[in-house]
Write an enzyme that holds these catalytic residues in place. Structure first.
Site, PDB file in Angstrom:
ATOM      1  N   ARG A  69      -7.775   6.183 -17.767  1.00  0.00           N
ATOM      2  CA  ARG A  69      -7.908   6.600 -19.229  1.00  0.00           C
ATOM      3  C   ARG A  69      -6.564   6.799 -20.014  1.00  0.00           C
ATOM      4  O   ARG A  69      -6.628   6.765 -21.301  1.00  0.00           O
ATOM      5  CB  ARG A  69      -8.992   7.775 -19.354  1.00  0.00           C
ATOM      6  CG  ARG A  69     -10.115   7.672 -18.711  1.00  0.00           C
ATOM      7  CD  ARG A  69     -11.031   8.858 -18.793  1.00  0.00           C
ATOM      8  NE  ARG A  69     -11.219   9.297 -19.926  1.00  0.00           N
ATOM      9  CZ  ARG A  69     -12.551   9.647 -20.250  1.00  0.00           C
ATOM     10  NH1 ARG A  69     -13.586   9.500 -19.527  1.00  0.00           N
ATOM     11  NH2 ARG A  69     -12.534  10.378 -21.273  1.00  0.00           N
ATOM     12  N   LYS A 174     -16.697  11.517  -0.001  1.00  0.00           N
ATOM     13  CA  LYS A 174     -17.555  12.541  -0.303  1.00  0.00           C
ATOM     14  C   LYS A 174     -17.120  13.582  -1.322  1.00  0.00           C
ATOM     15  O   LYS A 174     -15.846  13.670  -1.585  1.00  0.00           O
ATOM     16  CB  LYS A 174     -17.679  13.455   1.159  1.00  0.00           C
ATOM     17  CG  LYS A 174     -16.176  14.030   1.438  1.00  0.00           C
ATOM     18  CD  LYS A 174     -16.695  15.591   2.092  1.00  0.00           C
ATOM     19  CE  LYS A 174     -15.345  16.310   1.989  1.00  0.00           C
ATOM     20  NZ  LYS A 174     -15.531  17.601   1.507  1.00  0.00           N
ATOM     21  N   ASP A 203     -15.211   9.840   4.979  1.00  0.00           N
ATOM     22  CA  ASP A 203     -14.999  11.351   5.260  1.00  0.00           C
ATOM     23  C   ASP A 203     -13.728  11.414   5.910  1.00  0.00           C
ATOM     24  O   ASP A 203     -13.525  10.990   7.177  1.00  0.00           O
ATOM     25  CB  ASP A 203     -16.052  11.701   6.133  1.00  0.00           C
ATOM     26  CG  ASP A 203     -16.046  13.253   6.672  1.00  0.00           C
ATOM     27  OD1 ASP A 203     -14.913  13.820   6.456  1.00  0.00           O
ATOM     28  OD2 ASP A 203     -16.985  13.725   7.191  1.00  0.00           O
ATOM     29  N   HIS A 204     -12.434  11.625   5.204  1.00  0.00           N
ATOM     30  CA  HIS A 204     -11.406  11.452   5.730  1.00  0.00           C
ATOM     31  C   HIS A 204     -10.915  12.407   7.194  1.00  0.00           C
ATOM     32  O   HIS A 204     -10.440  11.831   7.970  1.00  0.00           O
ATOM     33  CB  HIS A 204     -10.212  12.042   4.883  1.00  0.00           C
ATOM     34  CG  HIS A 204     -10.210  13.504   4.405  1.00  0.00           C
ATOM     35  ND1 HIS A 204     -11.054  14.227   3.508  1.00  0.00           N
ATOM     36  CD2 HIS A 204      -9.450  14.623   5.229  1.00  0.00           C
ATOM     37  CE1 HIS A 204     -10.800  15.618   3.655  1.00  0.00           C
ATOM     38  NE2 HIS A 204     -10.031  15.759   4.719  1.00  0.00           N
ATOM     39  N   LYS A 208      -8.763  10.982  11.264  1.00  0.00           N
ATOM     40  CA  LYS A 208      -7.845  11.848  11.999  1.00  0.00           C
ATOM     41  C   LYS A 208      -7.653  11.506  13.402  1.00  0.00           C
ATOM     42  O   LYS A 208      -8.733  11.163  13.930  1.00  0.00           O
ATOM     43  CB  LYS A 208      -8.116  13.639  12.199  1.00  0.00           C
ATOM     44  CG  LYS A 208      -7.914  14.296  10.626  1.00  0.00           C
ATOM     45  CD  LYS A 208      -8.150  15.763  10.741  1.00  0.00           C
ATOM     46  CE  LYS A 208      -8.003  16.503   9.467  1.00  0.00           C
ATOM     47  NZ  LYS A 208      -6.404  16.325   9.013  1.00  0.00           N
ATOM     48  N   GLU A 242     -10.535  27.901   7.592  1.00  0.00           N
ATOM     49  CA  GLU A 242      -9.333  27.764   6.652  1.00  0.00           C
ATOM     50  C   GLU A 242      -8.739  28.984   6.294  1.00  0.00           C
ATOM     51  O   GLU A 242      -9.623  30.005   6.164  1.00  0.00           O
ATOM     52  CB  GLU A 242      -9.633  26.796   5.708  1.00  0.00           C
ATOM     53  CG  GLU A 242     -10.185  25.452   5.757  1.00  0.00           C
ATOM     54  CD  GLU A 242     -10.543  24.977   4.684  1.00  0.00           C
ATOM     55  OE1 GLU A 242      -9.893  24.250   3.914  1.00  0.00           O
ATOM     56  OE2 GLU A 242     -11.809  25.156   4.192  1.00  0.00           O
ATOM     57  N   ASP A 261     -19.443  21.588   1.110  1.00  0.00           N
ATOM     58  CA  ASP A 261     -17.907  20.776   1.037  1.00  0.00           C
ATOM     59  C   ASP A 261     -17.478  20.730   2.532  1.00  0.00           C
ATOM     60  O   ASP A 261     -16.836  19.464   2.738  1.00  0.00           O
ATOM     61  CB  ASP A 261     -17.010  22.318   0.875  1.00  0.00           C
ATOM     62  CG  ASP A 261     -15.697  21.603   0.488  1.00  0.00           C
ATOM     63  OD1 ASP A 261     -15.526  20.543  -0.170  1.00  0.00           O
ATOM     64  OD2 ASP A 261     -14.828  22.455   0.829  1.00  0.00           O
ATOM     65  N   HIS A 266     -18.173  17.204   7.418  1.00  0.00           N
ATOM     66  CA  HIS A 266     -17.313  17.398   8.306  1.00  0.00           C
ATOM     67  C   HIS A 266     -17.955  17.978   9.743  1.00  0.00           C
ATOM     68  O   HIS A 266     -17.823  17.350  10.878  1.00  0.00           O
ATOM     69  CB  HIS A 266     -16.076  18.326   8.105  1.00  0.00           C
ATOM     70  CG  HIS A 266     -15.227  17.752   6.963  1.00  0.00           C
ATOM     71  ND1 HIS A 266     -15.189  16.499   6.619  1.00  0.00           N
ATOM     72  CD2 HIS A 266     -14.540  18.663   6.007  1.00  0.00           C
ATOM     73  CE1 HIS A 266     -14.444  16.324   5.584  1.00  0.00           C
ATOM     74  NE2 HIS A 266     -14.037  17.604   5.324  1.00  0.00           N
ATOM     75  N   LYS A 366     -13.482  29.831   4.465  1.00  0.00           N
ATOM     76  CA  LYS A 366     -12.255  29.977   3.878  1.00  0.00           C
ATOM     77  C   LYS A 366     -11.837  31.433   3.879  1.00  0.00           C
ATOM     78  O   LYS A 366     -12.431  32.465   4.242  1.00  0.00           O
ATOM     79  CB  LYS A 366     -12.435  29.622   2.337  1.00  0.00           C
ATOM     80  CG  LYS A 366     -12.468  27.983   2.130  1.00  0.00           C
ATOM     81  CD  LYS A 366     -12.266  27.653   0.551  1.00  0.00           C
ATOM     82  CE  LYS A 366     -12.244  26.060   0.585  1.00  0.00           C
ATOM     83  NZ  LYS A 366     -10.986  25.412   1.212  1.00  0.00           N
TER      84      LYS A 366
END
Lengths: 515, 348
Positions: A69, A174, A203-204, A208, A242, A261, A266, A366
């Site tokens: 944009r 995702k 789903d990155h 891996k 994390e 999340d 995952h 987290k």
């Protein structure tokens, strides 16, 4: 190389050059990035494009059309791309390679709500095809998920969706929906515009190396298969911890929580890779069929059962890595009365022949003490210890830990005699560290995934029915939490999570592994 | 035997790690004992160290200037360093001198494991060098693959038994001439050759395969009559390897290489008796991926250009890749180098 069969019809020869090529180049491609000036494009996509092209993994006929944009033209977009690559490419930037890529980057300004944008895009793609030859079109939606359906349908409306010639592909990332209902609706809307075979859901995590290695560990090592079942495995723990907080993602995270999340995607993907049956072949659909079968066998709890099997928590202020950190509700952009979960632990039951009675404990969160993703398979203890003596202490059962990050590898806990006169024993570790045995750098997950999508290999992408099954498992948990007036237990940042999570394992001496 | 070990030994405690040791007139047992002592002394309460479990690398002797290149290449390997590197050098005294270095990369964060690897420099007289395999065998780490690296493609392999001991031969034939190509063609059927020059051409093999993926392009295969391959000034060697691969994979019979006015040409015979003229043209030196800049396949008036598209081989750490047991680039080498050698020898 014959050119005619006995009937005189022309026979097209096989490609003799293909047999020595391990990594096929994608066909001629135009990559259209929606959200091309956004964060994902800057940090991941543009560096991935650069590294793939520089590394000789892209076709010579290749072009990127960025859509955004911002008031911008080709020159501004190229400057932005160069800056992104300089900042985020794992290999830095090479002037020769950049000079070759630069003219291949183009920009179109437009609003996704405006049908005119898609008409112009279609015209531009067709014009380029006429000038330079046809290319496949790959549409990468690096935009808010709320726009996925609109873009997919708008592309189809101008002939760039299912049945398009040249063919097209759609890449989306995702979250795929906010709950089961919205996921079904999203799948239905996207599927009305593109065939399932054209849709690549990222789903990155699946890109891996170490996640891919899970399947190799399981299915290429004969000694594991006989013991990989309920008879020998007491329970399995999957942890994705994390140490970081939510950063600047409050707007997204507060409406998603750890369950949407991480747990819904995952964690359930890791569970399915650990527990699935061996696929017949290492191909996209044979693997995904097995994953779906496994997801279908995960017990769906009733809303009333949820408190017995699922625990949620939210971090309060504490210390992580020697730094004082604030509570979740004090993070920028988070409402003071937020009930969002930043930690989820769950006991999953896999109701199939292989795993019935062996629980899988999943936890993610987290602001835990450190960043770690691992799968720990705890085996049953020996039935009888012939040299048991009172002074020997407990003998720990064998445990296999597959570490995904940060220190990739595998370890097997055995019991050994302590050298000396007495029959003392203690656990010892047989360890394999990925880095001690493998040479060379791994590509970024996005490089692998982008390349796979461009060559049409869907193995590492999530199929629609996988997404739906994942939401089927999560749905009653969301329902329960939505109606439950109770707020999540809090846990101190830097701790192991809410105390209530221990309750899930508190039978037969089970306990969570230390994070 | 005399030694020059470094640090002090404090009673009651393992000696802190001396990472260097050297000795004259040593035996493999002496070296192994010293390596063992270094390994035991490594690490400590504040860092976890592990021995790399990758491979053994034997480096064949090379001329003095080449030795500096070897040092640089080994230093550059960093994290990819083999578990044990055994560098052979020739000297006059009739004995074996050794210099042992254990290098450990220090973990950069808590929870990480530091990797250690050994490098042993062996200076050996000519007679022993010719039986190097017998001296090196006790020094190889068990159960790991062994790579023999010829840093100079012209250099002799000092002991033919090293080829039995090693699973792979690592070489960069780009610096070699016709004789080296011929030698590699002879070796390729007996040992896996990981030729860096071949690795740098991987993009071209993928690009050529992709160019002939569409069926309308494959229809032209039996009618191809001309191929122009543009190579860098010093890339004739790469051009020959790639042309050899194209000829071998297409099932053509190679003719002999002819050179005239800076251009090299080969005429290959197709199965139907037709001929394919292959021209190897020189391109400016700054272009190229692996020494090749562009290829054009032609069937009468129709042309299939295959271009570089910005690809270079510089991004890849080819040396580290070539140390892997099965680098992605290794396929197709034996027929390619055999055909290239046949062209040089004028075999029809």
């Amino acid at each position: 190389m014959s050119t005619a069969n006995p009937t005189g019809a022309e026979v097209v020869p096989e490609n003799p050059f293909a047999e020595d090529v391990e990594e096929a180049l994608p066909p001629p491609t135009t990559l259209v990035i929606f959200g091309a000036t956004g964060d994902l494009a800057a940090r991941k996509l543009l560096p991935a494009v650069y590294n793939l092209r520089h590394g000789g993994l892209m076709p010579e006929q290749f072009r990127v059309i960025g859509i955004g944009r911002r008031e911008s033209g080709d020159e501004e977009f190229r400057a932005h791309a160069r800056e992104s690559i300089e900042s985020h490419s794992r290999t830095g930037i090479d002037d020769d390679a950049w000079r070759a890529l630069e003219p291949k980057l183009e920009f179109m300004r437009g609003s996704i709500d405006d049908p005119e944008l898609f008409q112009s895009l279609g015209d531009r793609l067709r014009g380029l095809d006429e000038q330079e030859g046809p290319t496949q079109r790959v549409f990468y939606l690096a935009v808010s998920p709320t726009l996925f359906a609109t873009i997919a349908k708008s592309l189809a409306a101008v002939g760039l969706g299912s049945g398009a010639d040249p063919p097209s592909r759609l890449m989306i990332e995702k979250p795929f929906g906010h709950d089961r209902e919205s996921a079904l609706a999203l799948n239905a809307e996207v599927s009305s515009a593109f065939d399932e075979s054209q849709i690549f859901r990222i789903d990155h995590y699946l890109g891996k190396e170490t996640v891919q290695n899970l399947q190799v560990m399981r299915f290429a090592n004969g000694i594991l298969e006989p013991v990989w079942n309920r008879r020998y495995v007491e329970h399995v723990q999957i942890t994705m911890a994390e140490d970081i907080g939510i950063g600047r993602r409050a707007a997204y995270y507060d409406s998603a929580g750890a369950i949407r999340d991480v747990m819904q995607n995952h964690m359930l993907q890791l569970l399915s890779l650990v527990a699935m049956e061996a696929p017949v072949r290492f191909e996209a659909d044979t693997i995904r069929d097995e994953k779906v079968k496994l997801l279908r066998s995960i017990r769906r709890y009733s809303a009333a059962e949820v408190p017995d099997y699922v625990v949620r928590g939210q971090y309060r202020a504490g210390w992580v890595g020697g730094e004082a950190v604030s509570a979740y509700v004090d993070e920028e952009g988070v409402p003071d009365d937020s009930k969002t979960d930043t930690f989820v632990a769950m006991r999953a039951e896999v109701d199939n022949w292989r795993w019935a009675g062996t629980p899988f404990y999943l936890r993610c969160g987290k602001r835990l003490p450190r960043r770690v993703t691992e799968i720990a398979v705890q085996f049953r203890p020996v039935p009888h210890l012939p040299f048991a003596r009172a002074d020997m202490g407990d003998v720990e059962p064998n445990e296999m830990v597959l570490s995904v990050q940060p220190d990739e590898g595998a370890s097997l806990r055995l019991v050994a005699k302590v050298p000396g006169q007495t029959m003392s024993v203690r656990p010892v570790l047989m360890e394999f560290k990925y880095g001690t045995s493998f040479l060379g750098d791994s590509p970024e997950a996005y490089e692998r995934l982008l390349h796979d999508a461009l060559v049409g290999d869907a193995t590492l992408f999530t199929r629609a029915d996988e997404v739906e099954e994942e939401w089927r498992i999560i749905e009653p948990i969301l329902e329960r939490w939505q109606t439950d007036p109770q707020v999540p237990d809090t846990y101190e940042a830097g701790s192991q999570g809410p105390a209530d999570a221990d309750r899930l394992l508190a039978i037969r001496g089970r306990r969570w592994r230390q994070i | 035997m005399s030694t020059a070990a470094a640090a002090d030994h404090r009673p009651g405690r393992e000696k802190p790690k001396p990472t260097r040791w050297s000795g004259e007139g040593v035996t493999p047992d002496d070296i192994n004992a010293e390596l063992d002592r270094m390994h035991r002394a490594a690490g400590g309460p504040d860092q976890v160290l592990a021995l790399a479990r990758t491979l053994n690398l034997i480096v064949a002797p090379c001329a003095d200037p080449g030795e500096r290149g070897v040092e640089r290449a080994l230093d550059r390997l960093g994290d990819h360093t083999p578990s044990r590197t055994l560098v052979l050098r020739e000297h006059d005294p009739e004995r074996v001198d050794a210099s042992v270095v254990m290098e450990c990369e220090t973990p950069t964060a808590a929870g990480q494991v530091g990797l250690c690897h050994d490098r042993v420099l062996l200076s050996v007289d000519r007679a022993r060098l010719e039986h190097a395999a017998s001296f090196l065998a006790p020094l190889l780490v068990s159960d790991l693959p062994t790579v023999l690296w010829l840093p100079e493609p012209r250099a002799d392999i000092p002991d033919a038994k090293l080829l039995e001991r090693a699973q792979y031969l690592l070489v960069d034939s780009a610096g070699g001439g016709p004789d080296e190509l011929r030698r590699l063609a002879e070796l390729a059927p007996t040992i896996r050759v990981h030729d860096l020059a071949w690795g740098r051409l991987e993009y071209w093999r993928a690009a050529i395969a992709a160019a002939f993926d569409p069926s309308e392009r494959r229809r032209l295969l039996p009618k191809l009559d001309r191929i122009t391959l543009r190579h860098e000034g010093r890339g004739l060697h790469a051009g020959l390897l790639l042309a050899g691969w194209i000829i071998a994979r297409a099932g053509w019979r190679p003719g002999s290489l002819e050179r005239q006015n800076g251009q090299a040409t080969v005429t290959a015979s197709r199965g139907d008796g037709g001929e394919v003229a292959i021209e190897l043209d020189q391109a400016p030196p700054e272009h190229g991926c692996g020494g090749v800049d562009a290829i054009v396949f032609a069937a009468q008036s129709e042309e299939i250009p295959v271009r570089r598209g910005g690809a270079t081989s510089s991004l890849r750490d080819m040396f580290a890749e070539a140390l892997q047991p099965e680098p992605s680039f290794s396929r197709g080498y034996a027929p390619a180098v055999a055909t290239a050698a046949a062209m040089l020898d004028g075999a029809g």
